[in-house]
Structure formats: structure tokens, C-alpha cells
Design a protein around this motif. Structure first.
Motif, PDB file in Angstrom:
ATOM      1  N   LEU A  52      15.481  41.711  11.413  1.00  0.00           N
ATOM      2  CA  LEU A  52      15.383  43.175  11.299  1.00  0.00           C
ATOM      3  C   LEU A  52      14.348  43.700  12.285  1.00  0.00           C
ATOM      4  O   LEU A  52      14.554  44.729  12.937  1.00  0.00           O
ATOM      5  CB  LEU A  52      14.994  43.577   9.873  1.00  0.00           C
ATOM      6  N   ASN A  69      13.393  42.158  15.020  1.00  0.00           N
ATOM      7  CA  ASN A  69      13.920  41.938  16.378  1.00  0.00           C
ATOM      8  C   ASN A  69      14.849  43.076  16.793  1.00  0.00           C
ATOM      9  O   ASN A  69      14.753  43.599  17.904  1.00  0.00           O
ATOM     10  CB  ASN A  69      14.706  40.627  16.439  1.00  0.00           C
ATOM     11  N   VAL A  70      15.767  43.416  15.875  1.00  0.00           N
ATOM     12  CA  VAL A  70      16.726  44.481  16.181  1.00  0.00           C
ATOM     13  C   VAL A  70      15.982  45.789  16.463  1.00  0.00           C
ATOM     14  O   VAL A  70      16.280  46.505  17.421  1.00  0.00           O
ATOM     15  CB  VAL A  70      17.732  44.656  15.027  1.00  0.00           C
ATOM     16  N   ALA A  71      14.977  46.075  15.612  1.00  0.00           N
ATOM     17  CA  ALA A  71      14.223  47.318  15.791  1.00  0.00           C
ATOM     18  C   ALA A  71      13.544  47.349  17.159  1.00  0.00           C
ATOM     19  O   ALA A  71      13.522  48.386  17.833  1.00  0.00           O
ATOM     20  CB  ALA A  71      13.185  47.453  14.674  1.00  0.00           C
ATOM     21  N   ARG A  72      13.011  46.195  17.590  1.00  0.00           N
ATOM     22  CA  ARG A  72      12.366  46.148  18.913  1.00  0.00           C
ATOM     23  C   ARG A  72      13.384  46.458  20.014  1.00  0.00           C
ATOM     24  O   ARG A  72      13.116  47.240  20.919  1.00  0.00           O
ATOM     25  CB  ARG A  72      11.768  44.760  19.189  1.00  0.00           C
ATOM     26  N   THR A  73      14.575  45.845  19.914  1.00  0.00           N
ATOM     27  CA  THR A  73      15.561  46.069  20.975  1.00  0.00           C
ATOM     28  C   THR A  73      16.078  47.503  20.958  1.00  0.00           C
ATOM     29  O   THR A  73      16.618  47.978  21.955  1.00  0.00           O
ATOM     30  CB  THR A  73      16.767  45.104  20.870  1.00  0.00           C
ATOM     31  N   LEU A  74      15.912  48.193  19.822  1.00  0.00           N
ATOM     32  CA  LEU A  74      16.356  49.591  19.757  1.00  0.00           C
ATOM     33  C   LEU A  74      15.283  50.548  20.276  1.00  0.00           C
ATOM     34  O   LEU A  74      15.448  51.763  20.206  1.00  0.00           O
ATOM     35  CB  LEU A  74      16.730  49.961  18.316  1.00  0.00           C
ATOM     36  N   GLY A  75      14.172  49.994  20.735  1.00  0.00           N
ATOM     37  CA  GLY A  75      13.170  50.839  21.380  1.00  0.00           C
ATOM     38  C   GLY A  75      11.898  51.036  20.586  1.00  0.00           C
ATOM     39  O   GLY A  75      11.035  51.821  20.992  1.00  0.00           O
ATOM     40  N   ALA A  76      11.769  50.326  19.440  1.00  0.00           N
ATOM     41  CA  ALA A  76      10.564  50.519  18.621  1.00  0.00           C
ATOM     42  C   ALA A  76       9.440  49.612  19.121  1.00  0.00           C
ATOM     43  O   ALA A  76       9.675  48.441  19.426  1.00  0.00           O
ATOM     44  CB  ALA A  76      10.876  50.210  17.162  1.00  0.00           C
ATOM     45  N   SER A  77       8.239  50.153  19.167  1.00  0.00           N
ATOM     46  CA  SER A  77       7.066  49.348  19.528  1.00  0.00           C
ATOM     47  C   SER A  77       6.708  48.487  18.315  1.00  0.00           C
ATOM     48  O   SER A  77       7.175  48.757  17.203  1.00  0.00           O
ATOM     49  CB  SER A  77       5.905  50.265  19.877  1.00  0.00           C
ATOM     50  N   PRO A  78       5.867  47.469  18.492  1.00  0.00           N
ATOM     51  CA  PRO A  78       5.482  46.646  17.338  1.00  0.00           C
ATOM     52  C   PRO A  78       4.898  47.481  16.193  1.00  0.00           C
ATOM     53  O   PRO A  78       5.181  47.212  15.019  1.00  0.00           O
ATOM     54  CB  PRO A  78       4.437  45.690  17.917  1.00  0.00           C
ATOM     55  N   GLN A 130       5.578  50.671  15.518  1.00  0.00           N
ATOM     56  CA  GLN A 130       6.695  51.411  14.906  1.00  0.00           C
ATOM     57  C   GLN A 130       7.529  50.497  14.010  1.00  0.00           C
ATOM     58  O   GLN A 130       7.967  50.896  12.930  1.00  0.00           O
ATOM     59  CB  GLN A 130       7.587  52.015  15.991  1.00  0.00           C
ATOM     60  N   HIS A 160       7.991  51.437  10.223  1.00  0.00           N
ATOM     61  CA  HIS A 160       9.315  51.930   9.826  1.00  0.00           C
ATOM     62  C   HIS A 160      10.216  50.870   9.206  1.00  0.00           C
ATOM     63  O   HIS A 160      11.224  51.202   8.599  1.00  0.00           O
ATOM     64  CB  HIS A 160      10.029  52.545  11.036  1.00  0.00           C
TER      65      HIS A 160
END
Lengths: 272, 370
Positions: A169, A171-180, A182, A186
């Protein structure tokens, strides 16, 4: 139609387990029954103790110090729990052992450790005294002792919560543009709310109940445990018992409210 | 478009060894390999979730090895879809745009449009736990694509779907990929997915790429014994070259002589690969001038839908697959003698080093072939 249909057969094994397990509940209920019966026998005395300003003051100090300790744990303990949950090296194992240390130490030893760190010539107490922050026989000392003994309850619970959040989860958030940060705010944090609340409640309960560690660094101002002990040694069983009964009633109310809130607020997190 | 050069990585039990990969813009590349081969680790390296210990990754010529994942414009969809369980379908799809602090009105427009494109607008307010596998997969794809990635990484993204949803999702993805000219790297075990979706396939075994090529090339001409076994070649047999003429080698396989089309002159020991379906069941009496006629005893039959898998004992145990109706017509039962024949172009030889592909050269003008 058989009203028992659909129910599982308890069987002898479950019966034995139930009997053995009920001993734990039985002892608690017996204690509560004995103290309740004694207090109901003399309600006048109970009410006099309940409204004693010294009791109210000790309750206020206890609950507020425990709350401050848990808030501080929320700040620094959450960070440590996250690091431990996401680390797989041997240093993490050492850190976990250090976190658990207060669990295995006698509380007097824990109190001595706190005292050695925070007394006026200790490594933290000395510079703190320089800016007017005193720990010996002071509210901050109570908070420090409570923080130390309650920390493993909070950190371990929150660490387990973070570990349950699948790294995919994040990893996916990071690839969607979230910083560590965020991702943490979130994804990881919202999915660990239940364990954070549970850890906070356990730590708060542990902090409220602490006596030995607190009394070593701060006999005064009296927390409720110190007051009960003091009244027991000076005023006898009846006085100590009435204060204890007030404490029991307040703690039961607090924990029932907490469980209701968790059940209500934690529903969506059952989806994880 | 994307180039991996000499990637090395050690992560717990997974090790990548000197991997090179090139995937062109708009290309659909499937990375295939057995479990534990390092496929997912490779995808996560490309996405920037692990830093390789050696090597570099280039996207459009730019070295992105040190770039954080949120800046790479690479989206990933895992096998479990990894939808955020505390967010609704709408919130899941909107997540990437929210993180990029896009204007809320534009987020709403884009998300609704994306959900409609994937025919999942009805999932707007539903949580992932109430969605079917196919619905979750569509939400995951919509969430991955709404941020306009340059590259889409799929980690066995169809593996958990029922057959109907899987076919539909594969069709939709292929259409979308071609219309957007999206570069896709797809890790999978399933050859049918590779056949339907992939322009090219790379096979990874034990952290090393062992073969690249089109699906047909890898499927028909595995480069090594391990690839042959991975692609499901039914007969992977040790043999020895006994004769070679231009374009044709004769191999001794446990006493059976089998001819194979081969470009390169081979000597010594080889691995003989024959797909079960390449065997023809020949009615008796067989044509005596046919090559690669093998007679044996039918030991065991097992149903594979309309087909039957047969174990034929010819001194060496051969696996053949035939249509059930053909066997019924010839009234062949277990224990009966059976004659099989295989086209030399369907026999693939792998040299003794087990790494060098020794390809078939087709069927034209092979002496002795009817």
C-alpha cells in the motif's frame, strides 16, 4: 425447529477451558464484589472520601500526568514504533529489547532509573533544572516515571499496527506521487488508528496505576496510588478502600467509554 | 524508453544479477519466470522502491537510478491490487491527484471521467472490501492511470481474477495500452496472458534473464533446459547427436532416432524439446517413408478438456497430447500399441551448454521430410 440449531457443540474440552479461564474473571469479580459490598455498607463514609479535596487533587494529578505522558509517547513513541515496524536489521532487535525493558524491570528499579536520569544532578535533570524545570517531587517527575513504565505498552501496540499495514500500500502510494510523509499521514496512520488508540489506552491505564516508579522521584504531589498507600498506612483499611473504590468506578467508566468509542470509530478499519 | 543496465540487487532471499532490459515506447513487455525468480523485486527497482546495488535505470535516456518513486511517473498495480481499504472507490482513484495537490474541481472531473471509462462509476462510494476482484482490478488500474504515468508496471495483476473477468480485463488493458501507446512491463506466470498481451517476453530465472524474444520464439525455442521446463515443454529429454546434414540433425534419445531441423551443426549431448501437442497419432499401418515415427505402448491417458494427455512408453517415456475424438476414432486404449510422429521443425535442440539456443530453421526443403 430446534432452537439450538446452528450452534456449535461446546464439548468437554471447551467446558474445561471455560472453567479454568473463569478463575481469572472470578478473582476480579470477587474483589469488586467485596469492595462494593463494604462501601455500600457505609455510603456516608464513601461519599465523604469521594468529595475529599485531597482525593480530587490526587485524581486530577494522576489523570493529567498520565495524559501528558501518553501525549508525549504519541509524539516520540509513534516515530519509534514506525521505525521498528519497517526495520529488519539486528539493531531493530536490540531496540525492541530496550523498549521492552521496563516490562521486566521491578517497578522500583524503573523508578530508580528515572530518578538517576531526572534528579537535579542527573544527565537530563541537571540541564533541565538550569531552565527551571524540576523533576524531583514535581509534576514533570511524575510524567517522566509514567512515560518510562508505560512506553512499551504504547510502542508495541502501535508497532503491531504499523506492521499490519501492507508495504504494498505504501509502495503504491509512493508511485502515485506521495512523499514518505504523505504516505505516513494518508495511508499508514489512518490504517493503524485502532492499534494507536488501543496502545494509548493501555499506556494510559499503566501510567495511572503506577506507584513504585512515581513515588521514588515524586512522593509529592501525590498521585492516587501514593495517596491510597499513604492513607492505608496512616488512616487504615477503610479510608484506603474508599479511595480505591472511587478510582475503580472512574476507571471502569473511562474504559467502557473508550471501548464504545473504539468500536464505533474503528469499524472502518476492520476493512484492512 | 526504459533501459536497465547491469542491475544487481540483493534483498533478503531475492538476488538480481546483472540484468539488462530494454523496453521501447508503447511496447508491452512480459517478464516471466518461476516464483522467487526476482520478478517483483525487478519491478520495484524500476519503480524506484528499491535502490539497486549496481547498474542503472534510464527512462528516455535520463538516468533515474537515484530518483525517488514519486518523481518517476511510473505506476504499479500489484496482484492484490493494494487498494487503500479506508478509502472509497472515488478516493482511491483520486489519491494520486490529491497528493499532487491538483485543484479539487479538476480532480472530481478527472476521476469521474476515469471511472466512467473503466465502467465503474457505480463504485464511487463503495469501499474495496465490498468490491469483487474484477472491480478492484479496474479501480486499481484507474488509480494507476489517472496520474498519466509514462510506464505502467503490472505484478501478476490478473492472477486473482476469475476466467471471465480476466479475459475482459486483458482485452480492455490491451485496447487502452495501444490507444495510449503506454509502455507496460507486466510480470506474469501465465503464458496465455503473454500470448494475448505481450509484444516481447523476457524470461528471468534465479535473478538472471535467460531469454528475450517474442512470445512465439520463447515458447517454441527455449534457450535452455530451465526455460524449456518453465514454458511447459512436455518432453525435455537428454539426447546425443549421431548425424548431421545441412539443416537437419539426427539425435539418439534413449534408443529412438529423432530428426530435428537445426541451423547450427551440433555434436555431442543435447537437450531435445518437443511439445506434447506436436506429436501426431498415426493410424496403423503408418507411412513407412515418414520421418520421426515412434512406436510404443500407451501407458496412461488423462483428460485435459477436449484433449487427452498420453504417456507413451517407447523405451523412453514420451508425453503426447491429442484430441480425444482422434483417439476415439482410432479406438486406442491404455496398453495398446501406438505410433506417433513429429515434424522435425517441431523438435528443438538445446546445445550441451544448455544456454545457447539452437533454433529450428523452418520446414522448407528438408531432405527426407514428406
Amino acid at each position: 425447529m430446534n432452537p439450538e440449531a446452528g450452534r456449535s457443540y461446546p464439548g468437554a474440552f471447551v467446558g474445561i477451558m471455560l472453567l479454568l479461564g473463569s478463575i481469572v474473571i472470578g478473582i476480579t469479580l470477587l474483589g469488586l464484589g467485596v469492595i462494593t459490598a463494604a462501601e455500600l455498607a457505609d455510603p456516608g463514609h464513601f461519599l465523604a472520601v469521594a468529595f475529599d479535596p485531597a482525593v480530587a487533587s490526587a485524581l486530577w494529578i494522576t489523570f493529567s500526568a498520565a495524559t501528558v505522558a501518553v501525549l508525549l509517547l504519541g509524539l516520540v513513541g509513534t516515530s519509534l514504533a514506525y521505525v521498528l515496524a519497517r526495520s529488519r536489521n539486528r539493531f531493530a532487535g536490540i531496540a525492541e529489547s530496550l523498549v521492552d525493558l521496563p516490562l521486566v524491570l521491578p517497578h522500583t528499579v524503573a523508578g530508580l532509573l528515572v530518578y538517576l536520569i531526572f534528579f537535579s544532578r542527573g544527565p537530563i535533570g541537571s540541564p533541565a533544572a538550569g531552565i527551571g524545570l524540576l523533576f524531583e517531587d514535581a509534576f514533570p517527575g511524575i510524567v517522566a516515571a509514567m512515560f518510562f513504565v508505560a512506553s512499551p505498552f504504547y510502542i508495541n501496540s502501535v508497532r503491531e499496527g504499523f506492521e499490519k499495514v501492507p508495504p504494498h500500500l505504501e509502495n503504491v502510494a509512493r508511485t502515485l506521487g506521495a512523499s514518505p510523509l504523505q504516505v505516513f499521514l494518508h495511508v499508514t496512520l489512518p490504517l493503524s488508528t485502532r492499534q494507536i488508540a488501543s496502545g494509548a489506552a493501555l499506556a494510559w491505564g499503566r501510567a495511572v496505576g503506577e506507584f513504585a516508579a512515581v513515588v521514588i522521584i515524586a512522593y509529592f504531589p501525590m498521585v492516587i496510588s501514593t495517596l491510597i498507600y499513604s492513607r492505608f498506612t496512616t488512616g487504615g483499611l477503610a479510608e484506603a478502600r474508599s479511595i480505591a473504590f472511587v478510582m475503580i468506578l472512574l476507571c471502569l467508566c473511562g474504559f467502557f467509554t473508550y471501548r464504545a468509542l473504539i468500536r464505533f470509530g474503528g469499524k472502518r478499519h476492520d476493512r484492512v | 524508453m526504459i533501459v536497465c543496465e547491469g542491475l544487481c540487487m540483493d534483498l533478503q532471499d531475492f538476488h538480481l544479477h546483472n540484468l539488462d532490459l530494454r523496453v521501447g515506447t508503447g511496447e508491452y513487455c512480459c517478464i516471466m519466470g518461476p516464483s522467487g525468480a526476482g520478478k517483483t523485486v525487478l519491478l520495484e527497482c524500476i519503480a524506484g522502491l528499491h535502490r539497486p546495488s549496481e547498474g542503472r535505470i534510464l527512462i528516455r535516456g535520463k538516468d533515474v537510478t537515484a530518483m525517488v518513486p514519486e518523481q518517476r511517473r511510473i505506476s504499479i498495480v500489484y496482484q492484490d491490487y493494494s487498494l487503500f481499504p479506508h478509502l472509497t472507490g472515488y478516493e482511491n482513484v483520486a489519491f494520486g491527484l490529491r497528493m499532487q495537490k491538483i485543484d479539487p474541481d479538476r480532480i472530481r472531473t478527472d476521476v469521474i471521467s476515469m471511472l466512467e471509462k473503466f465502467r465503474i462509476a457505480y463504485l464511487l462510494d463503495r469501499y474495496p472490501s465490498t468490491m469483487s476482484g474484477g472491480e478492484q482490478q479496474r479501480v486499481a488500474l484507474a488509480r494507476a492511470l489517472i496520474v498519466q504515468p509514462e510506464i505502467l508496471l503490472l505484478d501478476e495483476a490478473f492472477a486473482a481474477l476469475d476466467p471471465v473477468s480476466r479475459q475482459q480485463c486483458m482485452h480492455d488493458l490491451r485496447t487502452l495500452q495501444q490507444s495510449r501507446k503506454l509502455t507496460v512491463i507486466h510480470v506474469t506466470h501465465a503464458w496465455d496472458e503473454a500470448h494475448i498481451l505481450a509484444d516481447r517476453v523476457a524470461v528471468i530465472i534465479a535473478g538472471k534473464f535467460v531469454q528475450h524474444g517474442t512470445v512465439q520464439e520463447v515458447y517454441a525455442r527455449p534457450a535452455s533446459e530451465s526455460v524449456a521446463r518453465f514454458v511447459g515443454t512436455d518432453n525435455v529429454l537428454p539426447g546425443r547427436i549421431v548425424a548431421h546434414s545441412p539443416g537437419l540433425s539426427t539425435v539418439d534419445v534413449g534408443g529412438i532416432r529423432i530428426r530435428a531441423c537445426s541451423d547450427a551443426p551440433l555434436t555431442g549431448n543435447v537437450i531435445v524439446c518437443i511439445r506434447g501437442a506436436a506429436w501426431n497419432v498415426i493410424p496403423v499401418p503408418a507411412r513407412l517413408d515418414s520421418v520421426n515415427l515412434v512406436t510404443g505402448t500407451l501407458r496412461e491417458r488423462s483428460r485435459l478438456g477436449d484433449l487427452e494427455r498420453m504417456e507413451v512408453d517407447c523405451g523412453t517415456l514420451l508425453i503426447a497430447i491429442a484430441r480425444s475424438t482422434d483417439l476415439q476414432k482410432q479406438n486406442i486404449q491404455s496398453g495398446d500399441p501406438i505410433t506417433l510422429q513429429v515434424d522435425p521443425s517441431d523438435v528443438h535442440l538445446i546445445g550441451e551448454d544448455k544456454a545457447r539456443p539452437v533454433g529450428n530453421s523452418g520446414t522448407a526443403n528438408v531432405p527426407g521430410y514428406p
